[in-house]
Write a protein that holds these residues in place. Sequence first.
Motif, PDB file in Angstrom:
ATOM      1  N   ASP A   4      -7.038   0.324  -1.033  1.00 51.09           N
ATOM      2  CA  ASP A   4      -5.953   1.275  -1.304  1.00 51.09           C
ATOM      3  C   ASP A   4      -5.211   1.649  -0.017  1.00 51.09           C
ATOM      4  O   ASP A   4      -3.980   1.767  -0.003  1.00 51.09           O
ATOM      5  CB  ASP A   4      -6.514   2.545  -1.953  1.00 51.09           C
ATOM      6  CG  ASP A   4      -6.971   2.299  -3.385  1.00 51.09           C
ATOM      7  OD1 ASP A   4      -6.541   1.280  -3.983  1.00 51.09           O
ATOM      8  OD2 ASP A   4      -7.750   3.123  -3.911  1.00 51.09           O
ATOM      9  N   GLN A   5      -5.970   1.820   1.079  1.00 48.33           N
ATOM     10  CA  GLN A   5      -5.338   2.148   2.356  1.00 48.33           C
ATOM     11  C   GLN A   5      -4.464   0.998   2.846  1.00 48.33           C
ATOM     12  O   GLN A   5      -3.348   1.213   3.341  1.00 48.33           O
ATOM     13  CB  GLN A   5      -6.415   2.465   3.408  1.00 48.33           C
ATOM     14  CG  GLN A   5      -7.102   3.809   3.201  1.00 48.33           C
ATOM     15  CD  GLN A   5      -8.225   4.033   4.196  1.00 48.33           C
ATOM     16  OE1 GLN A   5      -8.922   3.091   4.572  1.00 48.33           O
ATOM     17  NE2 GLN A   5      -8.424   5.281   4.608  1.00 48.33           N
ATOM     18  N   LEU A   6      -4.967  -0.228   2.681  1.00 46.18           N
ATOM     19  CA  LEU A   6      -4.195  -1.398   3.097  1.00 46.18           C
ATOM     20  C   LEU A   6      -2.924  -1.531   2.270  1.00 46.18           C
ATOM     21  O   LEU A   6      -1.842  -1.808   2.798  1.00 46.18           O
ATOM     22  CB  LEU A   6      -5.053  -2.658   2.971  1.00 46.18           C
ATOM     23  CG  LEU A   6      -4.395  -3.970   3.417  1.00 46.18           C
ATOM     24  CD1 LEU A   6      -3.934  -3.885   4.866  1.00 46.18           C
ATOM     25  CD2 LEU A   6      -5.351  -5.141   3.225  1.00 46.18           C
ATOM     26  N   ILE A  10       0.938  -1.475   3.664  1.00 46.23           N
ATOM     27  CA  ILE A  10       1.908  -2.553   3.387  1.00 46.23           C
ATOM     28  C   ILE A  10       3.162  -1.976   2.759  1.00 46.23           C
ATOM     29  O   ILE A  10       4.290  -2.368   3.097  1.00 46.23           O
ATOM     30  CB  ILE A  10       1.261  -3.632   2.487  1.00 46.23           C
ATOM     31  CG1 ILE A  10       0.159  -4.374   3.271  1.00 46.23           C
ATOM     32  CG2 ILE A  10       2.313  -4.620   1.993  1.00 46.23           C
ATOM     33  CD1 ILE A  10      -0.696  -5.283   2.413  1.00 46.23           C
ATOM     34  N   GLU A  11       2.992  -0.990   1.851  1.00 45.36           N
ATOM     35  CA  GLU A  11       4.148  -0.356   1.211  1.00 45.36           C
ATOM     36  C   GLU A  11       4.973   0.414   2.244  1.00 45.36           C
ATOM     37  O   GLU A  11       6.208   0.374   2.229  1.00 45.36           O
ATOM     38  CB  GLU A  11       3.657   0.602   0.112  1.00 45.36           C
ATOM     39  CG  GLU A  11       4.752   1.146  -0.785  1.00 45.36           C
ATOM     40  CD  GLU A  11       5.525   0.044  -1.516  1.00 45.36           C
ATOM     41  OE1 GLU A  11       6.757   0.220  -1.688  1.00 45.36           O
ATOM     42  OE2 GLU A  11       4.907  -0.982  -1.911  1.00 45.36           O
ATOM     43  N   LEU A  25      -0.385   1.211  10.001  1.00 42.94           N
ATOM     44  CA  LEU A  25      -1.757   1.728   9.911  1.00 42.94           C
ATOM     45  C   LEU A  25      -1.955   2.906  10.878  1.00 42.94           C
ATOM     46  O   LEU A  25      -2.619   3.894  10.544  1.00 42.94           O
ATOM     47  CB  LEU A  25      -2.753   0.612  10.227  1.00 42.94           C
ATOM     48  CG  LEU A  25      -2.848  -0.531   9.198  1.00 42.94           C
ATOM     49  CD1 LEU A  25      -3.657  -1.687   9.763  1.00 42.94           C
ATOM     50  CD2 LEU A  25      -3.486  -0.037   7.899  1.00 42.94           C
ATOM     51  N   LEU A  26      -1.383   2.778  12.070  1.00 42.30           N
ATOM     52  CA  LEU A  26      -1.468   3.868  13.047  1.00 42.30           C
ATOM     53  C   LEU A  26      -0.730   5.103  12.555  1.00 42.30           C
ATOM     54  O   LEU A  26      -1.223   6.226  12.669  1.00 42.30           O
ATOM     55  CB  LEU A  26      -0.855   3.422  14.384  1.00 42.30           C
ATOM     56  CG  LEU A  26      -1.733   2.595  15.321  1.00 42.30           C
ATOM     57  CD1 LEU A  26      -0.903   2.018  16.452  1.00 42.30           C
ATOM     58  CD2 LEU A  26      -2.862   3.456  15.884  1.00 42.30           C
ATOM     59  N   GLU A  27       0.469   4.893  11.995  1.00 45.10           N
ATOM     60  CA  GLU A  27       1.295   5.990  11.497  1.00 45.10           C
ATOM     61  C   GLU A  27       0.575   6.776  10.409  1.00 45.10           C
ATOM     62  O   GLU A  27       0.674   7.996  10.323  1.00 45.10           O
ATOM     63  CB  GLU A  27       2.613   5.412  10.963  1.00 45.10           C
ATOM     64  CG  GLU A  27       3.698   6.445  10.722  1.00 45.10           C
ATOM     65  CD  GLU A  27       5.006   5.796  10.306  1.00 45.10           C
ATOM     66  OE1 GLU A  27       5.344   5.879   9.111  1.00 45.10           O
ATOM     67  OE2 GLU A  27       5.662   5.182  11.162  1.00 45.10           O
ATOM     68  N   LEU A  28      -0.178   6.052   9.578  1.00 51.23           N
ATOM     69  CA  LEU A  28      -0.908   6.694   8.475  1.00 51.23           C
ATOM     70  C   LEU A  28      -2.250   7.265   8.924  1.00 51.23           C
ATOM     71  O   LEU A  28      -2.927   7.945   8.150  1.00 51.23           O
ATOM     72  CB  LEU A  28      -1.133   5.681   7.348  1.00 51.23           C
ATOM     73  CG  LEU A  28       0.137   5.210   6.623  1.00 51.23           C
ATOM     74  CD1 LEU A  28      -0.150   3.972   5.776  1.00 51.23           C
ATOM     75  CD2 LEU A  28       0.684   6.333   5.735  1.00 51.23           C
TER      76      LEU A  28
END
Length: 543
Positions: A4-6, A10-11, A25-28
């Motif tokens: 779900d995180q991946l 991607i979205e 990924l860093l931003e989230l």
Amino acid sequence: MTHDQLDLAIETQKQSDNLKLGEALLELGFVTELQVAKALEIQFRIPLLNLAETEIDKDAVTVINEALARKHVLIPVRLENEVLTVAISDPLNFYATDDIRRATGLNIRTVISTKGEILGAIDRMYGNESAERAAEDLSQEYELVDFEGLAQITENEVANAPVVRLVNSIIQHAAKAGASDIHFEPMENALRIRFRIDGKLQEVMRPTKSAHPAIVTRIKIMCNLDISEKRIPQDGRVNTEIDGRKIDLRISVLPTAYGEKIVIRLLGLGNTTYSIDKLGLSETNRTMFDKIIKSANGIILVSGPTGSGKTTTLYSALMDLNKVETNIITVEDPVEFKMDGVNQVQVNTRAGLTFATGLRSILRQDPDIIMIGEIRDAETAQIAMRAAITGHLVLSTIHTNDAPSSIARLIDMGIEPFLAASSLVGVIAQRLVRKLCPRCKQAFRTESSDMSILRLTEPREIYRAVGCHACNNSGYAGRKAIHEVLPIGREIKELIEAKATTEQIRQAAFKLGTTSLSDNASKLVLDGTTTIEELIAVTYTLE
């Protein structure tokens, strides 16, 4: 990471132009910079370099300018046999390597590092280099005996004048290094420039003595001081902006045997977040602190030497107390941080506005809470005490070694013991200890002398400072506050009224749950946060 995180990353990547998956990924907040760098190392088979533990070649740094380094987030590390090794955060940035190849004519070898480490290295390496280059230009361009002519040069000339570039570079370097003060110290044959970082002075450069008159003149012009007056002290201030951050510069000029010494204090405006949660109070101290500041009236004192974080504690308390229904007025020297909803008064001694006169006036302004920057004299202390017993909550600072000593200091100022007992609701003593650099700290077993200081019955593993590039070879990075919180309850009030000694009050406070500064510092030594040397330097003399 979960699927779900991946999917979410991607979205997020699809919704932003040119955003890489690692950046998404860093931003989230799903990964760290180091995790991304390690993944890139495996994916592209490019070595990962820890810049904090790497000695960067100064000659390599000089082959490209700071603007190019910041543009592509990279920094040269080594220069060997026409091959320039460059640390870069994005190994797919081929434009960066092409730009450097064209600019230098060298072959480029890339290694990976995190963005944070690269930007830190840029600040460290280029900050000092630009100041040294400006100092060199200054000494080459002028035979400096006196430089008062700087006041008459044109605006364009000012922008390009070596002395202006030198002073600007030094101030920028100090701000980026987190310095609280800059010292320009003339000596017999040299000019020493030092920064105070984490409470300790560090020498950063030593330009020729001939540069001193020009630097003094430039700084005086910046804050509209008299450039012809060299016999008496002068004070001034000026606001500037560095990397989008507002900085308030407080300048003090003092005549010495070898010329005028200048100290510039850097105060950050608008970008500091004050909160009780960030004070670093232990659980026990936080409980007592919260109880003290919830008092409806009375006086709360924060004690400690200059630079111990007293103002930060007061502002954090005011942030918690700042409500729409509350009228808060402060009298400060200087106003270090402008707070919405708080009426702040700047002391102006020359105009007759002192702490005492300001306090008298604001008592007629219907205040609920009053903050006095410092209780310096008997008159201010008397007015503060009277305000506290007539329904106001008063917050202030006082210069004493520990919390119980603050009571004796008030009585020495002429405050009657019964008045001190009835008005005081709490005293918070504090110090700042330097935290060990996590990258280079070194473990060792305590010896008998260490065990005595830490009150240990058997050896323990603690840490010593070593020093690396990340901490500018100091062994420390950042500071942490330690506190001694003394609530003035019924038992302490009775002791004050009975004119008990400071030691009697101290022992009673410890029995009621107050933890000494030394004990708080000892806990930090045992958990690896600081060193036994810091404990001795900051608190051990109090025992």
